[in-house]
Scaffold this motif. Sequence first.
Motif, mmCIF file in Angstrom:
data_model
loop_
_atom_site.group_PDB
_atom_site.id
_atom_site.type_symbol
_atom_site.label_atom_id
_atom_site.label_comp_id
_atom_site.label_asym_id
_atom_site.label_seq_id
_atom_site.Cartn_x
_atom_site.Cartn_y
_atom_site.Cartn_z
ATOM 1 N N LEU A 164 1.099 -1.164 -0.030
ATOM 2 C CA LEU A 164 -0.048 -0.102 -0.196
ATOM 3 C C LEU A 164 0.853 1.168 0.131
ATOM 4 N N LEU A 165 1.628 1.056 0.090
ATOM 5 C CA LEU A 165 2.430 2.270 0.711
ATOM 6 C C LEU A 165 3.830 2.691 -0.345
ATOM 7 N N LYS A 166 3.488 2.219 -1.999
ATOM 8 C CA LYS A 166 3.145 2.765 -3.329
ATOM 9 C C LYS A 166 2.572 3.450 -3.375
ATOM 10 N N PHE A 167 1.836 3.340 -3.265
ATOM 11 C CA PHE A 167 0.347 4.597 -3.467
ATOM 12 C C PHE A 167 0.236 5.802 -2.434
ATOM 13 N N PRO A 168 -0.068 7.213 -2.574
ATOM 14 C CA PRO A 168 -0.908 8.092 -1.502
ATOM 15 C C PRO A 168 -1.433 7.373 -0.993
ATOM 16 N N LEU A 169 -1.875 7.864 0.417
ATOM 17 C CA LEU A 169 -2.558 6.927 1.260
ATOM 18 C C LEU A 169 -3.246 8.351 1.393
ATOM 19 N N LEU A 170 -4.844 8.811 1.269
ATOM 20 C CA LEU A 170 -5.528 9.561 1.763
ATOM 21 C C LEU A 170 -6.168 9.162 3.400
ATOM 22 N N PHE A 171 -6.148 9.966 4.163
ATOM 23 C CA PHE A 171 -6.191 10.350 5.151
ATOM 24 C C PHE A 171 -7.742 11.297 5.800
ATOM 25 N N SER A 172 -8.390 10.674 6.931
ATOM 26 C CA SER A 172 -8.799 11.500 7.886
ATOM 27 C C SER A 172 -8.478 12.755 8.603
ATOM 28 N N THR A 173 -8.403 13.830 8.691
ATOM 29 C CA THR A 173 -8.321 14.711 9.689
ATOM 30 C C THR A 173 -8.637 14.865 10.826
ATOM 31 N N THR A 174 -9.525 14.043 11.152
ATOM 32 C CA THR A 174 -10.344 14.150 11.970
ATOM 33 C C THR A 174 -9.806 12.868 12.879
ATOM 34 N N ARG A 175 -9.397 11.899 12.494
ATOM 35 C CA ARG A 175 -8.779 10.741 12.889
ATOM 36 C C ARG A 175 -7.744 10.469 11.979
ATOM 37 N N GLN A 176 -6.904 11.141 12.494
ATOM 38 C CA GLN A 176 -5.540 10.320 12.400
ATOM 39 C C GLN A 176 -4.654 9.688 12.865
ATOM 40 N N GLU A 177 -5.337 8.634 13.654
ATOM 41 C CA GLU A 177 -4.707 7.299 14.202
ATOM 42 C C GLU A 177 -5.074 6.437 13.028
ATOM 43 N N SER A 178 -6.188 6.151 12.569
ATOM 44 C CA SER A 178 -6.825 5.380 11.465
ATOM 45 C C SER A 178 -5.405 4.318 10.951
ATOM 46 N N TRP A 179 -5.182 5.411 9.970
ATOM 47 C CA TRP A 179 -4.045 4.049 9.233
ATOM 48 C C TRP A 179 -2.590 3.568 10.480
ATOM 49 N N ARG A 180 -2.137 4.527 11.282
ATOM 50 C CA ARG A 180 -1.576 3.192 12.460
ATOM 51 C C ARG A 180 -2.088 2.701 13.037
ATOM 52 N N GLN A 181 -3.245 2.523 13.168
ATOM 53 C CA GLN A 181 -4.318 1.316 13.603
ATOM 54 C C GLN A 181 -4.201 0.207 13.358
ATOM 55 N N TRP A 182 -4.292 1.142 11.246
ATOM 56 C CA TRP A 182 -4.482 -0.626 10.456
ATOM 57 C C TRP A 182 -2.448 -0.797 10.644
ATOM 58 N N PHE A 183 -1.938 -0.191 10.816
ATOM 59 C CA PHE A 183 -0.670 -0.870 10.039
ATOM 60 C C PHE A 183 -0.212 -1.583 11.217
ATOM 61 N N ASP A 184 -0.876 -1.311 12.702
ATOM 62 C CA ASP A 184 -0.554 -2.289 13.889
ATOM 63 C C ASP A 184 -1.225 -3.971 13.373
ATOM 64 N N ALA B 167 -1.654 -5.381 10.513
ATOM 65 C CA ALA B 167 -1.429 -5.505 9.569
ATOM 66 C C ALA B 167 0.419 -5.811 10.123
ATOM 67 N N LYS B 168 0.688 -6.423 11.583
ATOM 68 C CA LYS B 168 1.898 -5.916 12.073
ATOM 69 C C LYS B 168 2.599 -4.993 10.873
ATOM 70 N N LEU B 169 2.901 -4.181 10.311
ATOM 71 C CA LEU B 169 3.694 -4.015 9.813
ATOM 72 C C LEU B 169 5.199 -3.508 11.172
ATOM 73 N N PRO B 170 6.428 -2.404 10.818
ATOM 74 C CA PRO B 170 6.880 -1.744 11.646
ATOM 75 C C PRO B 170 6.741 -0.374 12.492
ATOM 76 N N GLN B 171 6.882 -0.918 13.342
ATOM 77 C CA GLN B 171 5.962 0.422 14.031
ATOM 78 C C GLN B 171 6.301 2.150 13.664
ATOM 79 N N ASP B 172 7.804 2.299 12.832
ATOM 80 C CA ASP B 172 8.262 3.302 12.857
ATOM 81 C C ASP B 172 8.014 3.348 11.127
ATOM 82 N N THR B 173 6.169 2.745 10.244
ATOM 83 C CA THR B 173 6.284 2.968 9.095
ATOM 84 C C THR B 173 5.647 4.065 9.144
#
Length: 309
Positions: A186-206, A208-214
């Motif tokens: 997914l990181l090959k593409f622009p990721l669209l995020f909600s400015t009112t829920r900025q932690e959503s992608w971090r929660q998805w990365f977690d 998906a077991k991606l590294p914390q520094d993703t």
Amino acid sequence: MLRNRIPPMAALIAFEAAARHESFTLAARELFLTESAISRQINALESNLNIRLFVRVKQRVVLTRAGRLYSEQIRASLRAIERDTLSISAHGSGDGSLELAVLPTFALEWLIPRLPGFYEKHPQIRVNMGVRSNPFSFNEEHFEAAIHHGKPVWPWATSELLFGEEMVVIARKDLIGNSIRKASDLLKFPLLFSTTRQESWRQWFDAAKLPQDTVPERSVGFEQHSMMIRAAESGLGIALVPEFFVPKTAWDNGVVRAHPLSIPAEDSYYLVYPNNMRHSGPLEAFRAWILDEAQRFAQTLPPRSQGIS
């Protein structure tokens, strides 16, 4: 005291009618009074204010400059009293309207399509909507209830759970093709995020077991989910959004699940209303209806997204 400076209501009503018509005769006819009665009320009001409101010009009355200004102010005040009276009268009945603050995408994709069912049951009630994305003070706004997403904490108000939501990853098929085989793709593409829920992608990365520094190289923020969905539909990137917000037209227009992993949102949707509003007929009717609709909708969601009590 202040009330000693407020003229009698009868005098204000007579003045407003006379000012609107610039005629004591027409005002008397409208109010079912005599012309002399209107004249007495105006004279008493002028004495109370110690100012001339009308002058006679060729056997007709004309507002003075002060009278015209005062008439506009009194007319607005009388209309406000009328609105407030109709509103308070509706509190004890099943008639009237409800002033509801809504989240824009929730209203567009979930609430409004279901409202015909509410109006079938309660044709005498109207739900007036305005957008508020953040908590506010009911004492400082005209709203009588709100749809809230977040923790059920709202001062001096009752919050009733509606349901939670499942967050899914979406994109245009012709944008991603077959290039996404694992979560990190997914990181090959622009990721669209909600400015009112900025932690959503971090929660998805977690999840998906991606590294914390993703950290995505490219990301674009949007305030409303409807804007994010439209951006994903237009091929601007990959969005993480509540699944029930994605309209059928977007799926039909080439939007697909970009990755099978979905996550439940940490927060849920609530109906919120001031503690002193439970006696309102329109609110009680809407409350019973939306809780029933929400319960039936929650049964269609994955168990982990049906809400938290």
